[in-house]
Scaffold this active site. Structure first.
Site, short mmCIF file in Angstrom:
data_model
loop_
_atom_site.label_atom_id
_atom_site.label_comp_id
_atom_site.label_asym_id
_atom_site.label_seq_id
_atom_site.Cartn_x
_atom_site.Cartn_y
_atom_site.Cartn_z
N LYS A 1 -17.59 -21.85 -45.66
CA LYS A 1 -18.11 -20.54 -45.28
C LYS A 1 -19.31 -20.67 -44.33
O LYS A 1 -19.87 -21.75 -44.16
CB LYS A 1 -18.48 -19.76 -46.55
CG LYS A 1 -17.25 -19.47 -47.44
CD LYS A 1 -17.63 -18.52 -48.57
CE LYS A 1 -16.42 -18.22 -49.46
NZ LYS A 1 -16.73 -17.18 -50.48
N TYR B 1 -9.18 -10.96 -47.18
CA TYR B 1 -9.66 -10.65 -48.53
C TYR B 1 -9.11 -9.31 -49.03
O TYR B 1 -9.73 -8.67 -49.90
CB TYR B 1 -11.19 -10.64 -48.55
CG TYR B 1 -11.81 -12.02 -48.63
CD1 TYR B 1 -11.60 -12.85 -49.74
CD2 TYR B 1 -12.65 -12.50 -47.61
CE1 TYR B 1 -12.18 -14.11 -49.83
CE2 TYR B 1 -13.24 -13.76 -47.70
CZ TYR B 1 -13.00 -14.55 -48.80
OH TYR B 1 -13.59 -15.79 -48.89
N ASN C 1 -21.51 -18.74 -51.07
CA ASN C 1 -21.15 -19.78 -52.03
C ASN C 1 -20.38 -20.96 -51.42
O ASN C 1 -19.60 -21.63 -52.09
CB ASN C 1 -20.43 -19.18 -53.25
CG ASN C 1 -19.06 -18.62 -52.90
OD1 ASN C 1 -18.73 -18.48 -51.73
ND2 ASN C 1 -18.28 -18.31 -53.91
N GLU D 1 -2.32 -17.53 -47.94
CA GLU D 1 -3.55 -17.82 -47.22
C GLU D 1 -3.34 -18.88 -46.14
O GLU D 1 -3.92 -18.79 -45.06
CB GLU D 1 -4.63 -18.28 -48.21
CG GLU D 1 -5.12 -17.15 -49.10
CD GLU D 1 -6.20 -17.56 -50.09
OE1 GLU D 1 -6.70 -16.68 -50.80
OE2 GLU D 1 -6.54 -18.76 -50.15
P1 CMP Z 1 -14.11 -16.47 -52.72
O1 CMP Z 1 -13.45 -17.59 -53.43
O2 CMP Z 1 -14.21 -16.62 -51.23
O3 CMP Z 1 -13.34 -15.10 -53.03
C1 CMP Z 1 -13.99 -13.83 -52.96
C2 CMP Z 1 -15.48 -13.95 -52.83
O4 CMP Z 1 -16.21 -12.81 -53.17
C3 CMP Z 1 -15.99 -15.02 -53.77
O5 CMP Z 1 -15.59 -16.29 -53.29
C4 CMP Z 1 -17.49 -14.72 -53.73
O6 CMP Z 1 -18.16 -15.39 -52.69
C5 CMP Z 1 -17.54 -13.22 -53.46
N1 CMP Z 1 -18.08 -12.47 -54.59
C6 CMP Z 1 -19.20 -11.74 -54.60
N2 CMP Z 1 -19.40 -11.17 -55.78
C7 CMP Z 1 -18.38 -11.56 -56.59
C8 CMP Z 1 -18.04 -11.30 -57.95
N3 CMP Z 1 -18.78 -10.52 -58.75
N4 CMP Z 1 -16.90 -11.89 -58.45
C9 CMP Z 1 -16.12 -12.66 -57.66
N5 CMP Z 1 -16.41 -12.91 -56.36
C10 CMP Z 1 -17.52 -12.38 -55.83
#
Ligand code: CMP
Length: 140
Positions: free
Chosen positions: A10, A50, A113, A127
């Site tokens: 990311k 997403y 993250n 994906e």
């Molecule tokens: P990712 O695996 O990229 O998939 C969706 C993303 O939403 C997740 O990683 C997080 O970076 C982001 N996100 C933010 N808040 C939440 C949450 N409460 N639960 C899950 N994903 C979240």
């Protein structure tokens, strides 16, 4: 079984200059990078990628973050690749991620993250197809 999974480094981790360190973890775990490209997603592209999260409260922040800079997108291939990659990444919230995982070591927050990884075989297929045509995947 040999699987493929989609991985995204990311914008936060790209900006931190740790693409190589993260790639090293994939390779050390026996995952092969069989396709890769750097892309700066448009809002439309990030929202489409997403789409499953469209109704979630964090959707707008997620799209804003994922379009804040370039990302590195790759297909990882190997034995049990989907679960293996998720183990390497650690929990979505870096505060809950096990020590030594990518998110524990490189991520700042649940939004920033560091990495994304497909969560199952069906999402992996969708994906991967979102970013790479079959002919751009160099399976070995
Ligand atoms: P990712 O695996 O990229 O998939 C969706 C993303 O939403 C997740 O990683 C997080 O970076 C982001 N996100 C933010 N808040 C939440 C949450 N409460 N639960 C899950 N994903 C979240």
């Amino acid at each position: 079984a040999i699987e493929r999974t989609l991985s995204i480094i990311k914008p936060d981790a790209v900006a931190k200059n740790v693409i190589g360190k993260i790639y090293q973890r994939f390779e050390d775990a026996g995952l092969k990078i069989v396709a890769a490209k750097m892309v700066w997603l448009s809002e439309k592209e990030a929202a489409a990628f997403y789409a499953v999260h469209k109704e979630r409260p964090f959707f707008n922040d997620l799209v804003r973050f994922m379009t804040s800079g370039p990302v590195m997108v790759q297909v990882l291939e190997g034995e049990n690749a989907i679960a293996k990659n998720r183990e390497l990444m650690g929990a979505t919230d870096p505060k809950k991620a096990a020590p030594g995982t990518i998110r524990a070591d490189f991520a700042e927050s649940i939004d920033a993250n560091a990495v994304h990884g497909s969560d199952g075989p069906d999402t992996a297929r969708t994906e991967i197809a979102f970013f790479f045509p079959e002919m751009a995947i160099y399976s070995r």
